[in-house]
Design a protein around this motif. Structure first.
Motif, PDB file in Angstrom:
ATOM      1  N   LEU A 197       0.826  -1.194   0.000  1.00  0.00           N
ATOM      2  CA  LEU A 197       0.000   0.000   0.000  1.00  0.00           C
ATOM      3  C   LEU A 197       0.868   1.255   0.000  1.00  0.00           C
ATOM      4  O   LEU A 197       1.803   1.373   0.801  1.00  0.00           O
ATOM      5  CB  LEU A 197      -0.911   0.000   1.230  1.00  0.00           C
ATOM      6  CG  LEU A 197      -1.702   1.280   1.518  1.00  0.00           C
ATOM      7  CD1 LEU A 197      -2.677   1.590   0.394  1.00  0.00           C
ATOM      8  CD2 LEU A 197      -2.423   1.161   2.855  1.00  0.00           C
ATOM      9  N   VAL A 198       0.578   2.173  -0.915  1.00  0.00           N
ATOM     10  CA  VAL A 198       1.203   3.495  -0.918  1.00  0.00           C
ATOM     11  C   VAL A 198       0.113   4.475  -0.503  1.00  0.00           C
ATOM     12  O   VAL A 198      -0.741   4.869  -1.317  1.00  0.00           O
ATOM     13  CB  VAL A 198       1.780   3.857  -2.305  1.00  0.00           C
ATOM     14  CG1 VAL A 198       2.441   5.225  -2.267  1.00  0.00           C
ATOM     15  CG2 VAL A 198       2.757   2.791  -2.763  1.00  0.00           C
ATOM     16  N   ASP A 199       0.130   4.832   0.755  1.00  0.00           N
ATOM     17  CA  ASP A 199      -0.941   5.617   1.351  1.00  0.00           C
ATOM     18  C   ASP A 199      -0.391   6.968   1.801  1.00  0.00           C
ATOM     19  O   ASP A 199       0.763   7.071   2.219  1.00  0.00           O
ATOM     20  CB  ASP A 199      -1.510   4.855   2.548  1.00  0.00           C
ATOM     21  CG  ASP A 199      -2.843   5.406   3.013  1.00  0.00           C
ATOM     22  OD1 ASP A 199      -3.423   6.208   2.276  1.00  0.00           O
ATOM     23  OD2 ASP A 199      -3.289   5.028   4.104  1.00  0.00           O
ATOM     24  N   LYS A 200      -1.186   8.001   1.699  1.00  0.00           N
ATOM     25  CA  LYS A 200      -0.831   9.346   2.159  1.00  0.00           C
ATOM     26  C   LYS A 200       0.416   9.890   1.477  1.00  0.00           C
ATOM     27  O   LYS A 200       1.193  10.642   2.071  1.00  0.00           O
ATOM     28  CB  LYS A 200      -0.666   9.357   3.682  1.00  0.00           C
ATOM     29  CG  LYS A 200      -1.924   8.921   4.417  1.00  0.00           C
ATOM     30  CD  LYS A 200      -1.736   8.890   5.918  1.00  0.00           C
ATOM     31  CE  LYS A 200      -3.015   8.412   6.614  1.00  0.00           C
ATOM     32  NZ  LYS A 200      -2.859   8.308   8.092  1.00  0.00           N
ATOM     33  N   ALA A 201       0.612   9.521   0.218  1.00  0.00           N
ATOM     34  CA  ALA A 201       1.756  10.035  -0.539  1.00  0.00           C
ATOM     35  C   ALA A 201       1.511  11.488  -0.914  1.00  0.00           C
ATOM     36  O   ALA A 201       0.425  11.833  -1.394  1.00  0.00           O
ATOM     37  CB  ALA A 201       1.974   9.198  -1.794  1.00  0.00           C
ATOM     38  N   PRO A 202       2.495  12.374  -0.722  1.00  0.00           N
ATOM     39  CA  PRO A 202       2.328  13.778  -1.101  1.00  0.00           C
ATOM     40  C   PRO A 202       1.909  13.913  -2.558  1.00  0.00           C
ATOM     41  O   PRO A 202       2.378  13.173  -3.420  1.00  0.00           O
ATOM     42  CB  PRO A 202       3.723  14.372  -0.856  1.00  0.00           C
ATOM     43  CG  PRO A 202       4.318  13.491   0.198  1.00  0.00           C
ATOM     44  CD  PRO A 202       3.802  12.104  -0.089  1.00  0.00           C
ATOM     45  N   ALA A 203       1.015  14.867  -2.830  1.00  0.00           N
ATOM     46  CA  ALA A 203       0.458  15.179  -4.150  1.00  0.00           C
ATOM     47  C   ALA A 203      -0.578  14.168  -4.611  1.00  0.00           C
ATOM     48  O   ALA A 203      -1.451  14.495  -5.411  1.00  0.00           O
ATOM     49  CB  ALA A 203       1.540  15.307  -5.218  1.00  0.00           C
ATOM     50  N   LEU A 204      -0.506  12.923  -4.123  1.00  0.00           N
ATOM     51  CA  LEU A 204      -1.510  11.920  -4.463  1.00  0.00           C
ATOM     52  C   LEU A 204      -2.641  11.929  -3.444  1.00  0.00           C
ATOM     53  O   LEU A 204      -3.826  11.946  -3.815  1.00  0.00           O
ATOM     54  CB  LEU A 204      -0.869  10.531  -4.529  1.00  0.00           C
ATOM     55  CG  LEU A 204      -1.807   9.361  -4.853  1.00  0.00           C
ATOM     56  CD1 LEU A 204      -2.375   9.490  -6.260  1.00  0.00           C
ATOM     57  CD2 LEU A 204      -1.070   8.024  -4.695  1.00  0.00           C
ATOM     58  N   ALA A 205      -2.307  11.925  -2.176  1.00  0.00           N
ATOM     59  CA  ALA A 205      -3.298  11.864  -1.106  1.00  0.00           C
ATOM     60  C   ALA A 205      -3.986  13.218  -0.933  1.00  0.00           C
ATOM     61  O   ALA A 205      -3.614  14.225  -1.531  1.00  0.00           O
ATOM     62  CB  ALA A 205      -2.628  11.437   0.188  1.00  0.00           C
TER      63      ALA A 205
END
Length: 401
Positions: A197-205
């Motif tokens: 899981l890639v969660d709370k990634a800057p610019a995405l989240a």
């Protein structure tokens, strides 16, 4: 009557006649006739096991193979996963499935991605104390069958779960697009066997002034594209976005041309050097396009997206959307669902204009219905589930030029 009066009367009479002719022409013209492919009904054999109604949810085609995924539903409401494969779009065989968990044995497979002839699949079945979807993924074995991938419950579920939408395969592995309570999220894996899981990634989240959601993923020559939307703080409508990443970890957000209407990207598709994003704009469906360099997704970060064409009508009182997209040569096809029914559309000019394509059966929206399309070698396969029965049809890609 004087000569001047005669001339004036003739002029007025001519204007009236012209106006009446124009009104009659507009009434007689009506909406254009839909394109009518030469549909051929295709038998979808029942998988081994207890009998039940077949359910279809998604289709894909690549590397000379066609795939359809779904489930078999029993009269008591029980379900079990099902998938089929074809080499020509006409003759289909069930794939062996190997579930390893309670919910895997009951999953409805709803999203399939394909890369170099191998597929990976997402399935789910509602359950537990709160009736939330219990998501599972499946990878393809060397014998062509599908085996459920072992995963901890909170990888896709848990208190932060929102949606697990679509899966795509590419040179760097596999990517799933979806959302958590923290906003747009992805899951990546090199082999479809161990998703992270890639969660709370800057610019995405999500950010304090923007709530984000991801809906679809697309592999490119230099990384990944994810499509979706963001709702600015204090507004009811959403704006359409795509995100680019080379490694599925660090993301760049790109705003698509937007209006003051509610807009969202729901499906991504690459045809040749052009990437298309399709979704909803207000009360109609919308296509955006980006000319890339040799399929490079990083082009998206430099702008260049165009809103190329709107089509259809979503209707009111229902959640509308683009269910599936497919492309071949210069043709684009989009399966949509609105308040009234599921519909198929075709564009031969890069999404600028769209023609209605008659489906083999009328499929009202609502309930447990779905419709999807896949295209390979100028042939299309449509899978339609009307809620009581599912069926497949095949036809040559219609020529409307």
């Amino acid at each position: 009557m004087t000569r001047v009066s005669v001339r004036r009367w003739i002029a007025v009479f001519g204007v009236v006649v012209a106006l009446l002719a124009g009104c009659r022409s507009a009434r007689d013209e009506g909406p254009p006739e839909p394109v009518r492919p030469q549909w051929q009904a295709v038998d979808l054999p029942a998988p081994p096991g207890a009998p039940g109604r077949l359910m279809v949810r998604d289709a894909a085609a690549c590397a000379g193979r066609w795939y359809v995924v779904g489930a078999v539903g029993g009269p008591d409401g029980a379900t079990r996963p099902a998938a089929w494969r074809s080499v020509d779009g006409l003759g289909w065989v069930p794939l062996p499935l190997h579930p390893i968990s309670y919910y895997g044995e009951r999953a409805i497979l709803y999203a399939v991605g394909c890369h170099e002839g191998r597929i990976a699949v997402i399935g789910a079945r509602a359950g537990g104390a709160h009736g939330n979807p219990r998501v599972r993924t499946w990878r393809q074995d060397a014998d062509g069958g599908l085996t459920e991938v072992r995963a901890e419950f909170e990888l896709y579920g848990g208190p932060d779960a929102v949606s697990v939408s679509r899966i795509a395969g590419g040179g760097d592995g596999w990517l799933i697009a979806g959302a958590r309570t923290g906003g747009a999220s992805v899951w990546n894996s090199p082999d479809a066997a161990d998703f992270q899981l890639v969660d709370k990634a800057p610019a995405l989240a999500s950010e304090p002034d923007l709530t984000t959601l991801a809906t679809d993923a697309l592999a490119a020559s230099d990384g990944w594209l994810v499509g979706g939307a963001g709702r600015p703080a204090g507004r009811a409508d959403r704006d359409p976005f795509v995100w680019f990443s080379e490694d599925a970890l660090v993301w760049t957000r790109v705003a698509l041309p937007a209006t003051d209407q509610d807009e969202i990207v729901q499906r991504l598709l690459r045809v040749g050097s052009v990437v298309y994003a399709l979704g909803v704009r207000g009360s109609a469906f919308q296509a955006w396009a980006l000319e890339t360099r040799a399929g490079s997704a990083s082009t998206a970060t430099a702008g260049g997206w165009r809103a190329v064409g709107g089509f259809g009508a979503t209707g009111t009182g229902a959640v509308a959307g683009v269910e599936a997209v497919a492309g071949a040569g210069g043709d684009l096809l989009a399966m949509t669902v609105g308040a009234r029914d599921h519909q198929l559309w075709q564009s031969v000019d890069g999404g600028g204009s769209w023609a209605s394509v008659a489906l083999p059966v009328d499929t009202p929206a609502g309930g447990d219905t779905s419709a999807t399309i896949a295209v390979l070698d100028a042939r299309m396969v449509v899978a339609v589930d009307g809620g009581a029965a599912a069926a497949l049809w095949s036809a040559p890609l219609p020529t409307t030029r």
